[in-house]
Write a protein that holds these residues in place. Structure first.
Motif, PDB file in Angstrom:
ATOM      1  N   ASP A 113       0.870  -1.172   0.000  1.00 27.47           N
ATOM      2  CA  ASP A 113       0.000   0.000   0.000  1.00 27.47           C
ATOM      3  C   ASP A 113       0.908   1.222   0.000  1.00 27.47           C
ATOM      4  O   ASP A 113       1.597   1.492   0.986  1.00 27.47           O
ATOM      5  CB  ASP A 113      -0.906  -0.017   1.239  1.00 27.47           C
ATOM      6  CG  ASP A 113      -1.893   1.148   1.279  1.00 27.47           C
ATOM      7  OD1 ASP A 113      -1.842   2.004   0.366  1.00 27.47           O
ATOM      8  OD2 ASP A 113      -2.707   1.198   2.216  1.00 27.47           O
ATOM      9  N   ALA A 114       0.973   1.944  -1.116  1.00 30.46           N
ATOM     10  CA  ALA A 114       1.787   3.156  -1.215  1.00 30.46           C
ATOM     11  C   ALA A 114       0.887   4.358  -0.986  1.00 30.46           C
ATOM     12  O   ALA A 114      -0.120   4.528  -1.675  1.00 30.46           O
ATOM     13  CB  ALA A 114       2.448   3.243  -2.585  1.00 30.46           C
ATOM     14  N   GLN A 115       1.248   5.193   0.002  1.00 32.26           N
ATOM     15  CA  GLN A 115       0.400   6.315   0.383  1.00 32.26           C
ATOM     16  C   GLN A 115       1.155   7.620   0.315  1.00 32.26           C
ATOM     17  O   GLN A 115       2.356   7.675   0.567  1.00 32.26           O
ATOM     18  CB  GLN A 115      -0.144   6.114   1.809  1.00 32.26           C
ATOM     19  CG  GLN A 115      -1.048   4.909   1.952  1.00 32.26           C
ATOM     20  CD  GLN A 115      -1.787   4.905   3.274  1.00 32.26           C
ATOM     21  OE1 GLN A 115      -1.648   5.806   4.078  1.00 32.26           O
ATOM     22  NE2 GLN A 115      -2.609   3.880   3.483  1.00 32.26           N
ATOM     23  N   GLY A 116       0.403   8.690  -0.009  1.00 30.24           N
ATOM     24  CA  GLY A 116       0.960  10.024   0.020  1.00 30.24           C
ATOM     25  C   GLY A 116       1.159  10.460   1.455  1.00 30.24           C
ATOM     26  O   GLY A 116       0.494   9.966   2.372  1.00 30.24           O
ATOM     27  N   PHE A 117       2.089  11.397   1.663  1.00 35.04           N
ATOM     28  CA  PHE A 117       2.371  11.861   3.019  1.00 35.04           C
ATOM     29  C   PHE A 117       2.526  13.375   2.982  1.00 35.04           C
ATOM     30  O   PHE A 117       3.167  13.904   2.096  1.00 35.04           O
ATOM     31  CB  PHE A 117       3.674  11.220   3.526  1.00 35.04           C
ATOM     32  CG  PHE A 117       4.041  11.602   4.925  1.00 35.04           C
ATOM     33  CD1 PHE A 117       3.440  10.973   5.997  1.00 35.04           C
ATOM     34  CD2 PHE A 117       4.962  12.608   5.165  1.00 35.04           C
ATOM     35  CE1 PHE A 117       3.777  11.322   7.291  1.00 35.04           C
ATOM     36  CE2 PHE A 117       5.304  12.966   6.451  1.00 35.04           C
ATOM     37  CZ  PHE A 117       4.701  12.316   7.520  1.00 35.04           C
ATOM     38  N   PRO A 118       1.884  14.147   3.892  1.00 34.94           N
ATOM     39  CA  PRO A 118       1.145  13.651   5.069  1.00 34.94           C
ATOM     40  C   PRO A 118      -0.331  13.417   4.851  1.00 34.94           C
ATOM     41  O   PRO A 118      -1.049  13.069   5.779  1.00 34.94           O
ATOM     42  CB  PRO A 118       1.353  14.789   6.066  1.00 34.94           C
ATOM     43  CG  PRO A 118       1.398  16.019   5.209  1.00 34.94           C
ATOM     44  CD  PRO A 118       2.065  15.600   3.929  1.00 34.94           C
ATOM     45  N   ARG A 119      -0.841  13.588   3.627  1.00 34.02           N
ATOM     46  CA  ARG A 119      -2.281  13.499   3.422  1.00 34.02           C
ATOM     47  C   ARG A 119      -2.830  12.095   3.649  1.00 34.02           C
ATOM     48  O   ARG A 119      -3.973  11.916   4.018  1.00 34.02           O
ATOM     49  CB  ARG A 119      -2.638  13.971   2.005  1.00 34.02           C
ATOM     50  CG  ARG A 119      -2.445  15.470   1.793  1.00 34.02           C
ATOM     51  CD  ARG A 119      -2.820  15.871   0.388  1.00 34.02           C
ATOM     52  NE  ARG A 119      -1.970  15.186  -0.578  1.00 34.02           N
ATOM     53  CZ  ARG A 119      -2.237  15.179  -1.883  1.00 34.02           C
ATOM     54  NH1 ARG A 119      -3.318  15.760  -2.353  1.00 34.02           N
ATOM     55  NH2 ARG A 119      -1.415  14.564  -2.722  1.00 34.02           N
ATOM     56  N   GLY A 120      -2.030  11.070   3.383  1.00 31.18           N
ATOM     57  CA  GLY A 120      -2.471   9.705   3.640  1.00 31.18           C
ATOM     58  C   GLY A 120      -3.320   9.105   2.547  1.00 31.18           C
ATOM     59  O   GLY A 120      -3.933   8.054   2.737  1.00 31.18           O
TER      60      GLY A 120
END
Length: 321
Positions: free
Chosen positions: A240-247
């Motif tokens: 699971d690849a997530q943006g940071f800090p938006r999540g």
């Protein structure tokens, strides 16, 4: 009966008011994968230290990292030992605030100029007759060939050659986000213009029984309603690849263990984005807390920041406290 000095220090430490002692990140492992816990320092340990060890022997590079409390006796030093058949590099870094030693640290490895074959194309255009030579710079001490096969009904390949600092050497980076499957393998060598061949990447499409949620976000909300995909071959983890800090989720799917180390150049993720891996059917549901085993002392030690550069992978331990 005489008490040991260490026991006396511990007893004195126990009498101190809370908050007067230092806490440091603690781990022993690889630079890019060193699961962390918290270490409470004792009286004479006034620094947090990160120490990295690199050994080059018979063309094979290994590396290890140690983090923990220190007396500060070996702080901010680099050591180089050349035994002819084996070269050892050791670097130590110290800081003096709580948990300040949580960065990824590699030993400093100064190298002489190296020449490598350069190319970006495919297995045909990067044939030996089409290569040019490039001089490496700084700590780039390896010639590299990265071969990637994309499978979506038919298959195609991409080949990249050039200089690198090595820690992708020998890596097998496979992932499947439910559409195109990517199989990327990296080879390295350490003498002038040695990277002339092209790797043969073996694609394994045999189902392995694992299922993962899959999606590839393009801005149209694909990852708000992910579908399921069946994993194959050595893709034994869900990602699971997530943006940071938006999540927000950028990608989900199956992957090989090496992708979980945060070493995938082909996934084109920025350093501000986070990559989470887990094992078990449909475990990559988007609930980040569920990705970490119960009882882990520090979830951050299991989060892998994806870097888009080629780094050096190396492994030796010499504890200098």
């Amino acid at each position: 009966m005489k008490m040991s000095k260490l026991l006396i220090l511990h007893l004195l430490f126990a009498l101190l008011p809370a908050g007067l002692s230092l806490r440091c990140t603690q781990c022993t492992g690889l630079p890019y994968y060193c699961p962390e816990s918290t270490q409470q320092c004792i009286l004479n340990q006034t620094s947090c230290m990160s120490q990295s060890f690199t050994v080059v022997e018979n063309g094979i590079i290994t590396e290890k990292t140690y983090k923990g409390c220190s007396q500060g006796l070996r702080c901010n030093q680099s050591v180089y030992m050349d035994l002819g058949f084996k070269k050892t590099y050791i670097s130590s870094y110290c800081c003096e605030t709580n948990m300040c030693n949580n960065a990824t640290v590699y030993a400093r490895v100064p190298v002489a100029a190296l020449f490598c074959q350069r190319c970006q194309g495919n297995s045909s255009t990067c044939a030996t007759s089409n290569l040019t030579s490039v001089q490496c710079a700084g700590v780039q001490d390896r010639c590299m060939t990265v071969t990637t096969v994309y499978v979506n009904g038919s298959s195609s390949d991409v080949v990249i050659k050039g200089c690198g600092t090595g820690n992708l050497c020998g890596r097998k980076l496979y992932y499947n986000s439910g559409g195109v499957k990517m199989y990327s393998e990296i080879s390295c060598c350490g003498y002038n213009n040695c990277n002339q061949g092209v790797n043969t990447v073996k694609v394994n499409e045999t189902l392995n029984g694992l299922q993962c949620y899959a999606c590839n976000e393009t801005g149209k909300g694909e990852c708000t309603t992910p579908f399921t995909t069946s994993c194959t071959g050595n893709m034994t983890s869900c990602v699971d690849a997530q943006g940071f800090p938006r999540g927000n989720t950028l990608l989900r799917g199956c992957c090989s263990a090496d992708v979980c180390y945060g070493l995938s150049t082909s996934m084109s993720l920025q350093a501000s984005q986070k990559l989470y891996c887990c094992t078990g059917n449909l475990c990559n549901s988007g609930n980040v807390a569920s990705y970490f085993p119960s009882g882990s002392t520090m979830a951050r030690g299991s989060v892998y920041i994806v870097v888009v550069t080629l780094l050096v992978l190396l492994g030796f331990r010499w504890t200098l406290l």
